[in-house]
Design a protein around this motif. Structure first.
Motif, PDB file in Angstrom:
ATOM      1  N   ALA A  58       0.260  -7.985   2.235  1.00  0.00           N
ATOM      2  CA  ALA A  58       1.141  -8.988   1.642  1.00  0.00           C
ATOM      3  C   ALA A  58       2.118  -8.386   0.648  1.00  0.00           C
ATOM      4  CB  ALA A  58       0.315 -10.079   0.951  1.00  0.00           C
ATOM      5  N   ARG A  59       1.811  -7.194   0.150  1.00  0.00           N
ATOM      6  CA  ARG A  59       2.667  -6.651  -0.907  1.00  0.00           C
ATOM      7  C   ARG A  59       2.812  -5.131  -0.867  1.00  0.00           C
ATOM      8  NH1 ARG A  59      -2.287  -7.964  -2.980  1.00  0.00           N
ATOM      9  NH2 ARG A  59      -3.416  -6.295  -4.048  1.00  0.00           N
ATOM     10  N   GLN A  60       2.170  -4.470   0.059  1.00  0.00           N
ATOM     11  CA  GLN A  60       2.239  -3.011   0.132  1.00  0.00           C
ATOM     12  C   GLN A  60       2.896  -2.640   1.457  1.00  0.00           C
ATOM     13  OE1 GLN A  60      -1.666  -1.348  -0.856  1.00  0.00           O
ATOM     14  NE2 GLN A  60      -2.000  -2.981  -2.367  1.00  0.00           N
ATOM     15  N   PHE A  61       4.215  -2.440   1.405  1.00  0.00           N
ATOM     16  CA  PHE A  61       5.012  -2.407   2.621  1.00  0.00           C
ATOM     17  C   PHE A  61       5.119  -1.029   3.270  1.00  0.00           C
ATOM     18  CE2 PHE A  61       6.838  -5.926  -0.037  1.00  0.00           C
ATOM     19  CZ  PHE A  61       6.162  -6.932   0.631  1.00  0.00           C
ATOM     20  N   ALA A  62       4.381  -0.076   2.756  1.00  0.00           N
ATOM     21  CA  ALA A  62       4.297   1.216   3.433  1.00  0.00           C
ATOM     22  C   ALA A  62       3.210   1.206   4.506  1.00  0.00           C
ATOM     23  CB  ALA A  62       4.014   2.333   2.424  1.00  0.00           C
ATOM     24  N   TYR A  63       2.465   0.088   4.604  1.00  0.00           N
ATOM     25  CA  TYR A  63       1.328   0.004   5.529  1.00  0.00           C
ATOM     26  C   TYR A  63       1.527  -1.121   6.529  1.00  0.00           C
ATOM     27  CZ  TYR A  63      -0.431   2.372   1.374  1.00  0.00           C
ATOM     28  OH  TYR A  63      -0.563   3.206   0.295  1.00  0.00           O
ATOM     29  N   GLY A  64       0.923  -0.953   7.714  1.00  0.00           N
ATOM     30  CA  GLY A  64       0.931  -1.985   8.744  1.00  0.00           C
ATOM     31  C   GLY A  64      -0.479  -2.249   9.223  1.00  0.00           C
ATOM     32  N   HIS A  65      -0.634  -3.161  10.181  1.00  0.00           N
ATOM     33  CA  HIS A  65      -1.967  -3.527  10.672  1.00  0.00           C
ATOM     34  C   HIS A  65      -2.707  -2.318  11.239  1.00  0.00           C
ATOM     35  CE1 HIS A  65      -2.220  -7.875  10.175  1.00  0.00           C
ATOM     36  NE2 HIS A  65      -0.920  -7.930  10.427  1.00  0.00           N
ATOM     37  N   ALA A  66      -1.971  -1.397  11.825  1.00  0.00           N
ATOM     38  CA  ALA A  66      -2.623  -0.225  12.414  1.00  0.00           C
ATOM     39  C   ALA A  66      -3.244   0.686  11.357  1.00  0.00           C
ATOM     40  CB  ALA A  66      -1.611   0.562  13.249  1.00  0.00           C
ATOM     41  N   GLY A 123       4.408  -9.764  -3.138  1.00  0.00           N
ATOM     42  CA  GLY A 123       5.351  -8.725  -2.728  1.00  0.00           C
ATOM     43  C   GLY A 123       6.540  -8.590  -3.650  1.00  0.00           C
ATOM     44  N   PRO A 124       7.226  -9.689  -3.990  1.00  0.00           N
ATOM     45  CA  PRO A 124       8.363  -9.574  -4.905  1.00  0.00           C
ATOM     46  C   PRO A 124       7.978  -9.025  -6.273  1.00  0.00           C
ATOM     47  CG  PRO A 124       8.442 -11.668  -3.751  1.00  0.00           C
ATOM     48  CD  PRO A 124       7.118 -11.049  -3.424  1.00  0.00           C
ATOM     49  N   VAL A 125       6.794  -9.408  -6.773  1.00  0.00           N
ATOM     50  CA  VAL A 125       6.357  -8.888  -8.070  1.00  0.00           C
ATOM     51  C   VAL A 125       6.142  -7.389  -7.992  1.00  0.00           C
ATOM     52  CG1 VAL A 125       4.458  -8.892  -9.726  1.00  0.00           C
ATOM     53  CG2 VAL A 125       5.357 -11.064  -8.867  1.00  0.00           C
ATOM     54  N   ALA A 126       5.457  -6.943  -6.940  1.00  0.00           N
ATOM     55  CA  ALA A 126       5.221  -5.505  -6.785  1.00  0.00           C
ATOM     56  C   ALA A 126       6.531  -4.749  -6.659  1.00  0.00           C
ATOM     57  CB  ALA A 126       4.340  -5.259  -5.563  1.00  0.00           C
TER      58      ALA A 126
END
Length: 366
Positions: free
Chosen positions: A168-176, A305-308
């Motif tokens: 939800a807030r760590q956009f360097a990661y995906g489901h995989a 996400g926006p806060v992070a």
């Protein structure tokens, strides 16, 4: 090679008997211009094709008889006003760098002049070595921003694995990546996003004491603390950074308030100074000692996400000030806070050096 001064990408308004230079918002420079000579000079400088010695000829071609000494004085005054840069400031950068970092270079134009080039600021970033403690919400965002800025090396330290709730807030990661070590997933993201621009060294380890930070940070240019445990982690990082002789930047979220601050050992008051100041203040309020905790609130992570991303942005900008020295750090021994549920009310609170701080006392600069 003689310098070719060039007018920055700013607006110039012509008014009766004056010109107005519009650089940063709300920052206007008014120059007297009775005969139009200043306007003409600015038009010539906007081309960025002439040295100071060649300016008199260009001005005479336009009907103004001036000397080289007058042009040199005018250029110096405009440079002091912050509206000039070197026309060839990017010339020594390769084409790949110019393409990749075009917007970064133009950002550095805000701070460049005839002595400091935007390319020089970029090279400072490209040779920087950052110890990044934490690859969570803020840490992964800082990682992404630092790589975007072209920092040369990042030492990424974290002990956690990717969980579904992180997405939800760590956009360097995906489901995989769920179930993988965060540092490995973040390193792979960096390799896909920007191959060849940043070296990401990873350490899957928990940071628990100052010795660990000293070991991991040996030779680093700066430390970013993006972890919140153990409880005294900021004092731990503060102590280690004094021994390393490098600044550190941190941030966090407390209930509904986000904050960030930094410390430059030996230059600004340190985090221990803040703790000692608080202890002194507490000693003047004996009624506080009579308080007991009736209900201990459960820890809740409200970092959306926006806060992070906000935290990562503020921290990375402060880190960039230290790494490039475009301008002085704004958060050195200074809390910058933003209350998310109170109309984004902001406060800026600096804390003083404590006379009894053992860390600051041993620093010659202090």
């Amino acid at each position: 090679m003689p310098v070719r001064p060039k007018l920055k990408s700013i607006s110039v308004l012509r008014r009766p008997a004056e010109v107005v230079l519009i650089g940063r918002p709300y920052e206007l420079t008014h120059l007297a211009d009775e005969d139009g000579a200043v306007t003409t000079l600015l038009q010539v400088l906007a081309q960025g094709s002439r040295t100071v010695a060649e300016l008199p000829t260009a001005m005479r071609e336009r009907g103004f008889d001036v000397t080289e000494e007058e042009m040199a004085a005018a250029v110096e005054a405009l440079d002091q006003a912050g509206v000039l840069l070197r026309a060839d400031g990017d010339a020594d950068l390769d084409d790949a760098t110019l393409r990749r970092h075009a917007s970064n270079l133009r950002f550095y134009d805000l701070y460049s002049d005839l002595r400091r080039t935007s390319a020089g600021f970029h090279r400072a970033m490209a040779t920087a070595d950052v110890l990044l403690l934490g690859a969570g919400g803020m840490g992964s965002g800082v990682l992404q921003s630092l790589i975007g800025l072209g920092v040369g090396r990042i030492r990424l330290v974290d002990c956690d694995v990717v969980e579904e709730k992180n997405l939800a807030r760590q956009f360097a990661y995906g489901h995989a990546d769920v179930g993988r070590n965060k540092v490995d997933a973040a390193r792979d993201w960096a390799a896909r996003y920007s191959p060849g621009t940043t070296v990401v060294d990873t350490v899957h380890e928990r940071v628990s004491d100052a010795d660990t930070v000293r070991r991991l940070g040996a030779g680093a240019s700066l430390v970013v603390s993006a972890i919140d445990s153990p409880d005294d982690i900021q004092l731990i990082v503060n102590e280690a950074c004094f021994d390393l002789g490098v600044p550190f930047v941190t941030a966090g979220l407390l209930y509904s308030t986000i904050f960030y601050w930094s410390v430059e050992p030996g230059v600004s008051p340190c985090r221990l100074c803040l703790e000692l100041n608080r202890e002194d203040q507490g000693a003047t309020m004996p009624h506080l000692a009579e308080q007991t905790v009736a209900v201990s609130g459960e820890f809740v992570n409200r970092a959306t996400g926006p806060v992070a991303q906000l935290l990562a942005g503020f921290v990375t900008l402060e880190a960039a000030r230290y790494l490039t020295r475009t301008d002085p750090p704004v958060a050195a021994a200074t809390y910058h806070t933003f209350d998310l549920v109170d109309g984004m009310r902001t406060t800026v609170d600096a804390w003083p050096r404590h006379p009894g701080c053992p860390l600051c006392h041993r620093s010659p600069e202090a």
